[in-house]
Design an enzyme around this catalytic site. Structure first.
Site, PDB file in Angstrom:
ATOM      1  N   ASP A 164       0.854  -1.172   0.000  1.00 23.54           N
ATOM      2  CA  ASP A 164       0.000   0.000   0.000  1.00 23.54           C
ATOM      3  C   ASP A 164       0.895   1.229   0.000  1.00 23.54           C
ATOM      4  O   ASP A 164       2.113   1.140   0.049  1.00 23.54           O
ATOM      5  CB  ASP A 164      -0.946   0.003   1.203  1.00 23.54           C
ATOM      6  CG  ASP A 164      -0.196   0.075   2.531  1.00 23.54           C
ATOM      7  OD1 ASP A 164       1.025  -0.196   2.522  1.00 23.54           O
ATOM      8  OD2 ASP A 164      -0.810   0.395   3.546  1.00 23.54           O
ATOM      9  N   LYS A 165       0.276   2.382  -0.090  1.00 18.68           N
ATOM     10  CA  LYS A 165       1.055   3.615  -0.195  1.00 18.68           C
ATOM     11  C   LYS A 165       1.280   4.237   1.175  1.00 18.68           C
ATOM     12  O   LYS A 165       2.411   4.444   1.607  1.00 18.68           O
ATOM     13  CB  LYS A 165       0.341   4.604  -1.119  1.00 18.68           C
ATOM     14  CG  LYS A 165       1.062   5.944  -1.256  1.00 18.68           C
ATOM     15  CD  LYS A 165       0.268   6.919  -2.127  1.00 18.68           C
ATOM     16  CE  LYS A 165       0.939   8.288  -2.176  1.00 18.68           C
ATOM     17  NZ  LYS A 165       0.153   9.274  -2.935  1.00 18.68           N
ATOM     18  N   THR A 166       0.182   4.518   1.883  1.00 16.09           N
ATOM     19  CA  THR A 166       0.274   5.258   3.130  1.00 16.09           C
ATOM     20  C   THR A 166       0.995   4.450   4.204  1.00 16.09           C
ATOM     21  O   THR A 166       0.605   3.330   4.523  1.00 16.09           O
ATOM     22  CB  THR A 166      -1.135   5.639   3.626  1.00 16.09           C
ATOM     23  OG1 THR A 166      -1.798   6.381   2.605  1.00 16.09           O
ATOM     24  CG2 THR A 166      -1.052   6.465   4.889  1.00 16.09           C
ATOM     25  N   PHE A 172     -15.561   8.907   9.898  1.00 12.85           N
ATOM     26  CA  PHE A 172     -15.202   8.424   8.562  1.00 12.85           C
ATOM     27  C   PHE A 172     -15.219   6.903   8.549  1.00 12.85           C
ATOM     28  O   PHE A 172     -14.778   6.250   9.486  1.00 12.85           O
ATOM     29  CB  PHE A 172     -13.808   8.929   8.188  1.00 12.85           C
ATOM     30  CG  PHE A 172     -13.301   8.393   6.876  1.00 12.85           C
ATOM     31  CD1 PHE A 172     -13.568   9.055   5.698  1.00 12.85           C
ATOM     32  CD2 PHE A 172     -12.551   7.228   6.838  1.00 12.85           C
ATOM     33  CE1 PHE A 172     -13.098   8.551   4.488  1.00 12.85           C
ATOM     34  CE2 PHE A 172     -12.077   6.724   5.642  1.00 12.85           C
ATOM     35  CZ  PHE A 172     -12.358   7.387   4.466  1.00 12.85           C
TER      36      PHE A 172
END
Length: 690
Positions: free
Chosen positions: A373-375, A565
């Site tokens: 993944d990126k984060t 969220f």
């Protein structure tokens, strides 16, 4: 390796605890009418009884080993024997023995890790109101457990009370979902307000019931109801899942799920025998060589002729050609894997490495696809606010002076709120198509509204260093929301959730404020609003306070509703009441793909979001909607009713919230940069070239 009594008897127990909702009386384990599993962690593959059969089955389920087993067994037949028995059985027994030693050693290590976890000690609140130390394996459903900072949560626990007056705490969930961000958890208001929570165990007449859903896999959702003097809904924000770690303060909770019913165990796959790519290739080659040797044996029989016991000759020829498949290859492979595993654990360049499965260490050198993944992986998870676009222009940190001037100019108007209210009412009385023609907003008003939305629509809590005694003195004055007797003495920071008004300002004049939240995006945004002149100085479950830095004015807001969220909705919202004007405002922020269908018509949202995305920025769209008192009261009744549902609660709540999420006023788009890890580009290029 071993088998526990509870594991053996659990097979014959009723399965009601898995399929039916449960009713738990807080602190009264004696009132449990249903059997619940013991609170133990067991990651072992084998028991004393199943070890030898399962290991042998796993070994001889591989064609390579099965082939040599068959060849070795033929040597017991005198007419088929072509060599000494030990030439076949010694290598095969050695391979099997090494495999059994390896599997046994790894399973013993799992058992020691399980024992270490199950032997951790926790503080139990007993029926007489006292505390005692018990093992994790002795915890039962309905027990009230006291957890300290940095302590692992032993079971799925409902958060009853925190020492922080706001009833909040943060947990670390990296061992559960892999995310390094801290998650905010909120105590049930009904129990947080108790001065002495031991009354729930010492007073037999006080029966607080928790009605919860059956155990399930979803760690992002929980449906329950707590009943005492009234009914109140419970959600995932009130739960501490097993395997998480308390990050701040001291908390008290009631055990709801134990052992195999916990979310962590239900999401954990049982250990299995892992078959590497090298083993698969060798197995395939062994099959091909076997077919080749069988073909050669058949040719030899044909040349000799099918007379007499030809099938016996075929087997003997097959045994002779079996040397084409070297059993020593298997011996070398197993010993090599053990050596690789040992070298990995002793490598000084990767200290702390633990080889949990020694059957596939060579796979590290045969990686074909790298999925990431990126984060937090390719990036540092360090967010920097870069840009705010409000329709008429773009603003960055370089425009700090200009934005501060616009904020001061707009807040200096004494009739700002009344003007906005009259303008909104006048607009709402007209058809939708004419609304945008009537509303006239200045640049200062657009910027102010966008920044105010960013400063209010979030889940950020301001914190300050606790080295000053002024904080304790000030916090002690305000106990109007909750009646807890002490703050969070075990945290390095103290929440400013019990400090209001001028006392907050006096405290902050000498102490630097910092922010804590589960999302670094929100921290970056709130930190940016502070830099440009609008600071969040107070946050509790029911209120927030903003400070205009240029004039030191304080603006108080009551938090009426908060919609966190979620990955499904991709947005979060908040409903606040302005204490100065009594206005009720619904703020919403989320992904541009979702928000573009919820806001009023505009001609710049998609284009500007695409521009920021091309620059590598994480975008958020912000919007607002003013609510009348009557409309909010109707919404509050519907949302309360939906939250008390125990079946399809999420869908019912979502449907009620969606009644507000329409025709919203678009305020702006933000762009946040997530800084890349060091040498990411060079690393990816090296992997690609390799």
């Amino acid at each position: 390796m071993g088998i526990s009594y509870s594991s053996a008897t659990a097979i014959f127990r009723s399965g009601k605890h898995k399929t039916e909702p449960r009713n738990v009386i807080i602190g009264r384990r004696d009132l449990n009418t249903v059997w619940y599993p013991q609170n133990v962690i067991c990651n072992q593959k084998y028991s004393i009884i199943t070890f030898i059969p399962l290991v042998l089955f796993e070994q001889f389920s591989v064609f390579f080993n099965l082939y040599f087993l068959a060849m070795a067994c033929t040597q017991f037949v005198p007419s088929l024997r072509i060599n000494y028995l030990y030439t076949y059985w010694a290598p095969l027994c050695f391979i099997t023995f090494v495999s059994m030693l390896r599997e046994g050693y790894e399973d013993i290590k799992r058992a020691y890790r399980d024992k270490e976890i199950n032997s951790q000690r926790y503080t139990l609140l007993t029926e007489n109101g006292r505390t005692e130390e018990i093992l994790s394996s002795e915890i039962e459903v309905s027990d009230i457990i006291i957890l300290q900072k940095n302590q692992r949560v032993p079971a799925d626990i409902l958060l009853l009370q925190t020492l922080d007056k706001s009833g909040t705490c943060f947990i670390r969930t990296d061992q559960l979902d892999g995310e390094t961000d801290w998650k905010l958890r909120i105590a049930a208001p009904m129990t947080q307000s108790l001065e002495d929570i031991s009354i729930l165990t010492s007073d037999k007449s006080q029966k607080v019931k928790i009605h919860s859903e059956p155990p399930c896999l979803n760690i992002h959702e929980f449906n329950g109801v707590i009943s005492w003097k009234s009914d109140a809904p419970l959600s995932v924000e009130n739960m501490l899942w097993s395997g998480t770690v308390i990050a701040t303060g001291e908390v008290i909770g009631c055990v709801i799920y134990t052992g195999t019913d916990t979310r962590m165990v239900m999401n954990t796959n049982k250990p299995r025998y892992k078959f590497g790519l090298v083993d698969k290739e060798i197995n395939t080659f062994a099959k091909l060589l076997f077919l080749g040797s069988a073909a050669l044996a058949l040719v030899m029989v044909i040349l000799k002729g099918f007379h007499g016991p030809w099938y016996r000759y075929f087997i003997r020829f097959l045994l002779l050609f079996s040397y084409m498949i070297p059993i020593s290859l298997r011996v070398n492979l197993d010993l090599g894997k053990l050596a690789y595993s040992w070298f990995i654990q002793q490598d000084k360049n990767i200290p702390g490495s633990v080889v949990r499965t020694s059957t596939i260490p060579e796979e590290l050198g045969r990686i074909g696809y790298l999925l990431t993944d990126k984060t937090g992986t390719l990036t540092q998870n360090v967010m920097i606010f870069k840009r705010l676009y409000v329709g008429s222009g773009s603003y960055t940190i370089e425009n700090r002076g200009q934005i501060s001037k616009l904020l001061k100019q707009e807040y200096a108007k004494p009739t700002l709120a009344q003007y906005e209210s009259q303008e909104s009412l006048a607009s709402s009385a007209l058809p939708f198509g004419r609304k945008r023609k009537i509303v006239k907003t200045t640049e200062a008003l657009r910027v102010t509204e966008a920044i105010k939305a960013l400063a209010l629509c979030h889940n950020v809590t301001p914190t300050v260093e606790q080295s000053t005694s002024a904080l304790v003195d000030t916090s002690a004055k305000y106990d109007n929301e909750y009646h807890s007797t002490s703050d969070t003495p075990r945290t390095s920071v103290t929440s400013l959730n019990t400090t209001l008004g001028s006392d907050v300002f006096e405290l902050l004049s000498t102490r630097a404020i910092s922010y804590q939240a589960s999302s670094p995006d929100e921290i970056a945004i709130v930190d940016w609003t502070e830099q440009i002149g609008l600071t969040l100085i107070h946050r509790s479950l029911k209120s927030m306070t903003l400070k205009l830095n240029s004039t030191e004015q304080l603006f108080d807001y009551e938090i009426l509703q908060l919609f966190p969220f979620t990955p499904e909705t991709k947005r979060m919202g908040i409903i606040v009441r302005d204490e100065n004007t009594n206005e009720i405002i619904f703020y919403l922020k989320g992904a541009d793909t979702v928000m573009q269908n919820l806001v009023q018509y505009n001609d710049w949202l998609q284009e500007e979001s695409a521009n920021m995305a091309r620059e590598g920025l994480r975008t958020l769209v912000i919007a607002k909607k003013q609510l009348t008192q009557e409309k909010y009261q109707a919404f509050e009744q519907n949302i309360t009713k939906a939250r008390l549902q125990t079946i399809n609660r999420s869908r019912c709540v979502r449907e009620v919230i969606e009644t507000l999420e329409c025709d919203m006023e678009l305020l702006g788009v933000t762009g946040v940069e997530d800084k890349l890890q060091l040498d990411v580009r060079q690393t990816l290029e090296s992997l690609h070239n390799g």
